[in-house]
Design an enzyme around this catalytic site. Structure first.
Site, PDB file in Angstrom:
ATOM      1  N   LYS A 137      58.391 101.720  52.310  1.00 49.02           N
ATOM      2  CA  LYS A 137      57.407 100.643  52.495  1.00 49.02           C
ATOM      3  C   LYS A 137      58.148  99.426  52.999  1.00 49.02           C
ATOM      4  O   LYS A 137      59.329  99.227  52.683  1.00 49.02           O
ATOM      5  CB  LYS A 137      56.745 100.290  51.156  1.00 49.02           C
ATOM      6  CG  LYS A 137      55.410  99.591  51.312  1.00 49.02           C
ATOM      7  CD  LYS A 137      54.302 100.605  51.426  1.00 49.02           C
ATOM      8  CE  LYS A 137      52.962 100.002  51.709  1.00 49.02           C
ATOM      9  NZ  LYS A 137      51.896 101.022  51.639  1.00 49.02           N
ATOM     10  N   ASP A 173      49.318  98.434  56.629  1.00 53.07           N
ATOM     11  CA  ASP A 173      48.936  98.190  55.230  1.00 53.07           C
ATOM     12  C   ASP A 173      48.227  96.827  55.256  1.00 53.07           C
ATOM     13  O   ASP A 173      47.739  96.412  56.321  1.00 53.07           O
ATOM     14  CB  ASP A 173      50.160  98.194  54.301  1.00 53.07           C
ATOM     15  CG  ASP A 173      49.778  98.262  52.817  1.00 53.07           C
ATOM     16  OD1 ASP A 173      49.409  99.337  52.332  1.00 53.07           O
ATOM     17  OD2 ASP A 173      49.825  97.219  52.132  1.00 53.07           O
TER      18      ASP A 173
HETATM   19  P1  NDP Z   1      43.471  94.856  54.965  1.00 54.70           P
HETATM   20  O1  NDP Z   1      44.443  93.791  55.260  1.00 54.70           O
HETATM   21  O2  NDP Z   1      42.735  95.493  56.085  1.00 54.70           O
HETATM   22  O3  NDP Z   1      42.390  94.334  53.922  1.00 54.70           O
HETATM   23  C1  NDP Z   1      42.778  93.855  52.682  1.00 54.70           C
HETATM   24  C2  NDP Z   1      41.549  93.388  51.936  1.00 54.70           C
HETATM   25  O4  NDP Z   1      41.914  93.118  50.587  1.00 54.70           O
HETATM   26  C3  NDP Z   1      40.982  92.095  52.492  1.00 54.70           C
HETATM   27  O5  NDP Z   1      39.614  92.052  52.254  1.00 54.70           O
HETATM   28  C4  NDP Z   1      41.740  91.055  51.679  1.00 54.70           C
HETATM   29  O6  NDP Z   1      41.096  89.810  51.575  1.00 54.70           O
HETATM   30  C5  NDP Z   1      41.793  91.725  50.325  1.00 54.70           C
HETATM   31  N1  NDP Z   1      42.965  91.226  49.605  1.00 54.70           N
HETATM   32  C6  NDP Z   1      44.253  91.267  50.018  1.00 54.70           C
HETATM   33  N2  NDP Z   1      45.058  90.681  49.121  1.00 54.70           N
HETATM   34  C7  NDP Z   1      44.256  90.263  48.136  1.00 54.70           C
HETATM   35  C8  NDP Z   1      44.486  89.582  46.929  1.00 54.70           C
HETATM   36  N3  NDP Z   1      45.726  89.222  46.573  1.00 54.70           N
HETATM   37  N4  NDP Z   1      43.416  89.330  46.124  1.00 54.70           N
HETATM   38  C9  NDP Z   1      42.161  89.698  46.495  1.00 54.70           C
HETATM   39  N5  NDP Z   1      41.878  90.332  47.649  1.00 54.70           N
HETATM   40  C10 NDP Z   1      42.911  90.611  48.438  1.00 54.70           C
HETATM   41  O7  NDP Z   1      44.283  95.953  54.127  1.00 54.70           O
HETATM   42  P2  NDP Z   1      43.914  97.480  53.834  1.00 54.70           P
HETATM   43  O8  NDP Z   1      42.444  97.646  53.749  1.00 54.70           O
HETATM   44  O9  NDP Z   1      44.685  98.306  54.777  1.00 54.70           O
HETATM   45  O10 NDP Z   1      44.579  97.696  52.399  1.00 54.70           O
HETATM   46  C11 NDP Z   1      43.853  97.533  51.182  1.00 54.70           C
HETATM   47  C12 NDP Z   1      44.545  98.292  50.078  1.00 54.70           C
HETATM   48  O11 NDP Z   1      44.613  99.670  50.411  1.00 54.70           O
HETATM   49  C13 NDP Z   1      45.988  97.872  49.785  1.00 54.70           C
HETATM   50  O12 NDP Z   1      46.240  98.063  48.406  1.00 54.70           O
HETATM   51  C14 NDP Z   1      46.805  98.886  50.580  1.00 54.70           C
HETATM   52  O13 NDP Z   1      48.105  99.041  50.061  1.00 54.70           O
HETATM   53  C15 NDP Z   1      45.966 100.131  50.356  1.00 54.70           C
HETATM   54  N6  NDP Z   1      46.138 101.223  51.305  1.00 54.70           N
HETATM   55  C16 NDP Z   1      46.005 101.028  52.643  1.00 54.70           C
HETATM   56  C17 NDP Z   1      46.126 102.097  53.505  1.00 54.70           C
HETATM   57  C18 NDP Z   1      45.913 101.971  54.969  1.00 54.70           C
HETATM   58  O14 NDP Z   1      45.950 102.988  55.641  1.00 54.70           O
HETATM   59  N7  NDP Z   1      45.665 100.812  55.506  1.00 54.70           N
HETATM   60  C19 NDP Z   1      46.473 103.444  53.006  1.00 54.70           C
HETATM   61  C20 NDP Z   1      46.505 103.542  51.564  1.00 54.70           C
HETATM   62  C21 NDP Z   1      46.372 102.452  50.769  1.00 54.70           C
HETATM   63  P3  NDP Z   1      41.691  88.526  52.341  1.00 54.70           P
HETATM   64  O15 NDP Z   1      41.271  88.698  53.762  1.00 54.70           O
HETATM   65  O16 NDP Z   1      41.086  87.363  51.668  1.00 54.70           O
HETATM   66  O17 NDP Z   1      43.180  88.571  52.159  1.00 54.70           O
HETATM   67  O1  2IT Z   2      49.741 102.916  51.225  1.00 53.01           O
HETATM   68  C1  2IT Z   2      49.670 103.721  52.177  1.00 53.01           C
HETATM   69  O2  2IT Z   2      49.627 104.941  51.993  1.00 53.01           O
HETATM   70  C2  2IT Z   2      49.623 103.167  53.534  1.00 53.01           C
HETATM   71  N1  2IT Z   2      49.604 101.950  53.699  1.00 53.01           N
HETATM   72  C3  2IT Z   2      49.633 104.090  54.716  1.00 53.01           C
HETATM   73  C4  2IT Z   2      51.030 104.531  55.035  1.00 53.01           C
HETATM   74  C5  2IT Z   2      51.174 105.339  56.284  1.00 53.01           C
HETATM   75  O3  2IT Z   2      52.331 105.628  56.613  1.00 53.01           O
HETATM   76  O4  2IT Z   2      50.190 105.701  56.926  1.00 53.01           O
END
Ligand code: NDP
Ligand code: 2IT
Length: 451
Positions: free
Chosen positions: A130, A170
């Site tokens: 990561k 992420d």
């Molecule tokens: P994005 O940046 O697209 O969206 C993040 C969302 O979460 C936004 O709505 C953001 O709001 C909110 N957020 C972020 N930080 C905080 C905080 N500290 N408190 C409250 N709300 C918060 O990210 P993703 O959708 O990609 O990721 C969301 C989660 O999913 C994370 O935990 C990530 O690790 C996990 N994840 C992502 C994957 C991927 O493929 N993208 C794969 C697996 C897991 P704001 O705009 O106000 O910051």
């Molecule tokens: O938390 C996760 O699994 C991710 N942000 C996606 C990682 C990836 O390599 O697609």
């Protein structure tokens, strides 16, 4: 847990805390895994003697670097960049890049640690990693984001490669950022390889990668629901977040017949009692992905919805909850509110969104509860499929990728049931995912000797 296992956990954690001070998120993630694995480890002299878990909890390598760049006003800005290369026993390091002001070593180590187990669960050959930076993309121009990404990758490029370490998105890193990072990487290396995933469809990306985490979380939830003869049909769903994972979780849950009533961001949440229809979700996607707006703007467009500033959606009555924003966004009190309101299924789209207190409440009330490392694995699994397509230099259809994603999520569910079913028949998905994810990594490490 018996006395010996408990003692093992406490001694092991004392070592982790001493060696990694001031890293609460890392301690939290490691403790959860240690508690699941302890009974297994204390009864296996080889695992103990070879210190497999001790080695898994020590990153193979951590890179920390300066990221200088120039903003639109001509001022010099300095951020800190990281890549945690946690474990490469079963494949190249693989995991996302997070750009958020809260990013620090503790958060990236917890994420890289979780990623090692998650990637193993996908059955694809990927190790755990990561990375990220405390850079805040909010309010920055496209040019500023580009300059930052170029500076970030100029250093990162020394440490990554298609067979070494393959970053992806992420929080704060989506298609735009992957494009800028890939572009600079290609220029520096003078090679076109699958060193990043989440690429655009026209330049090496996989169909369905943007959708995969949210869709996969719903596919996993479907499997959990089916164990109780249930489905998404007619259910009310609370989702937190409004980014990549939340958007596509909402889309799939709605397609499967559910009514999604909440979305959020770090400023507050919206509650739409009529449900966030496909048309409303199209608006959210435009608002967040194109205009980079805030979720509160939803209620200006749809006045029958309400906005709750500074709050999280867990007090709203629902059948299914899907935390899809960030770590520790659902605490014990909020978990109790969900249970009291009749919620019976919690599928995590985010990484470690529920605190240990919240998890204990879900499990003691026998909810269907899946940890992110199981239910959000569809994202990285589809990244793995993107790597395969890049290696073969061809592209599968959307349908082919969806079918593979579906079967991977089913497999992970089966693995959780296999290793997580307790004496009374309750499936402890935390235990199942931790043991299931650990086995393959541990066996590979044993085969490789002390490295
Ligand atoms: P994005 O940046 O697209 O969206 C993040 C969302 O979460 C936004 O709505 C953001 O709001 C909110 N957020 C972020 N930080 C905080 C905080 N500290 N408190 C409250 N709300 C918060 O990210 P993703 O959708 O990609 O990721 C969301 C989660 O999913 C994370 O935990 C990530 O690790 C996990 N994840 C992502 C994957 C991927 O493929 N993208 C794969 C697996 C897991 P704001 O705009 O106000 O910051
Ligand atoms: O938390 C996760 O699994 C991710 N942000 C996606 C990682 C990836 O390599 O697609």
């Amino acid at each position: 847990m018996d006395k010996l296992a408990k003692q093992y956990v406490e001694e092991f954690m004392a070592g982790i805390v001493a060696k990694n001070p001031n890293e609460p998120e890392f301690h939290q993630a490691v403790r959860e895994v240690a508690e699941s694995l302890a009974p297994h480890i204390v009864s296996d002299p080889v695992l103990r003697k070879m210190k497999i878990l001790e080695r898994i909890a020590e990153p193979e390598r951590v890179i920390i670097f300066r990221v200088p760049w120039v903003n639109d006003k001509g001022e010099v800005e300095i951020n800190r960049g990281y890549r945690v290369q946690m474990n490469s026993a079963i494949g190249p390091y693989k995991g996302g890049i997070r750009f958020h002001p809260s990013v620090n070593l503790s958060i990236l180590k917890f994420l890289a640690f979780e990623q090692t187990f998650k990637n193993s669960l996908t059955t694809l050959p990927m190790g755990g990693g990561k990375g990220g930076s405390d850079f805040n993309p909010k309010g920055k121009s496209d040019n500023e984001v580009m300059r930052f990404c170029q500076s970030f990758v100029t250093e990162l490029s020394r440490h990554i490669g298609a067979d070494t370490d393959v970053p992806a998105g992420d929080i704060g890193v989506g298609g735009r950022e992957i494009g800028f990072m890939f572009g600079q990487f290609k220029r520096l290396r003078d090679e076109f390889t699958g060193t990043f995933t989440g690429k655009g469809l026209d330049w090496g990306g996989s169909p369905l990668r943007p959708e995969a985490t949210g869709y996969g979380t719903c596919y996993f939830a479907q499997e959990m629901l089916a164990t109780r003869g249930e489905s998404f049909e007619g259910k009310r769903v609370c989702i937190s977040g409004s980014g990549n994972v939340a958007q596509f979780a909402a889309k799939k849950a709605t397609e499967l017949g559910a009514t999604v009533v909440t979305l959020s961001d770090s400023s507050g949440f919206i509650y739409d009692p009529d449900g966030i229809s496909p048309e409303k979700l199209d608006y959210v996607m435009m608002l967040k992905n194109v205009y980079r707006g805030r979720i509160k703007e939803y209620v200006e467009r749809y006045p029958s919805a309400q906005y709750f500033a500074g709050e999280r959606p867990w007090g709203i009555k629902c059948d299914i909850a899907m935390p899809c924003a960030t770590q520790n966004e659902l605490n014990g009190e909020q978990a109790q509110a969900l249970v009291d309101n009749g919620c019976f299924c919690v599928a995590e789209g985010a990484n470690m969104p529920s605190t240990p207190e919240a998890i204990a409440i879900f499990q003691s009330n026998k909810l269907l509860y899946s940890p992110g490392k199981a239910s959000n694995a569809g994202g990285v699994a589809t990244s793995g499929l993107e790597m395969t397509q890049n290696s073969m230099r061809l592209k599968w259809s959307r349908e082919e990728v969806d079918e593979k994603l579906h079967s991977i999520m089913k497999n992970i569910h089966e693995m959780c049931v296999k290793y997580g079913t307790e004496e009374d028949g309750y499936v402890n998905y935390v235990k199942g995912a931790n043991i299931g994810g650990f086995m393959k990594v541990a066996n590979a490490m044993l085969a490789h000797g002390v490295v």
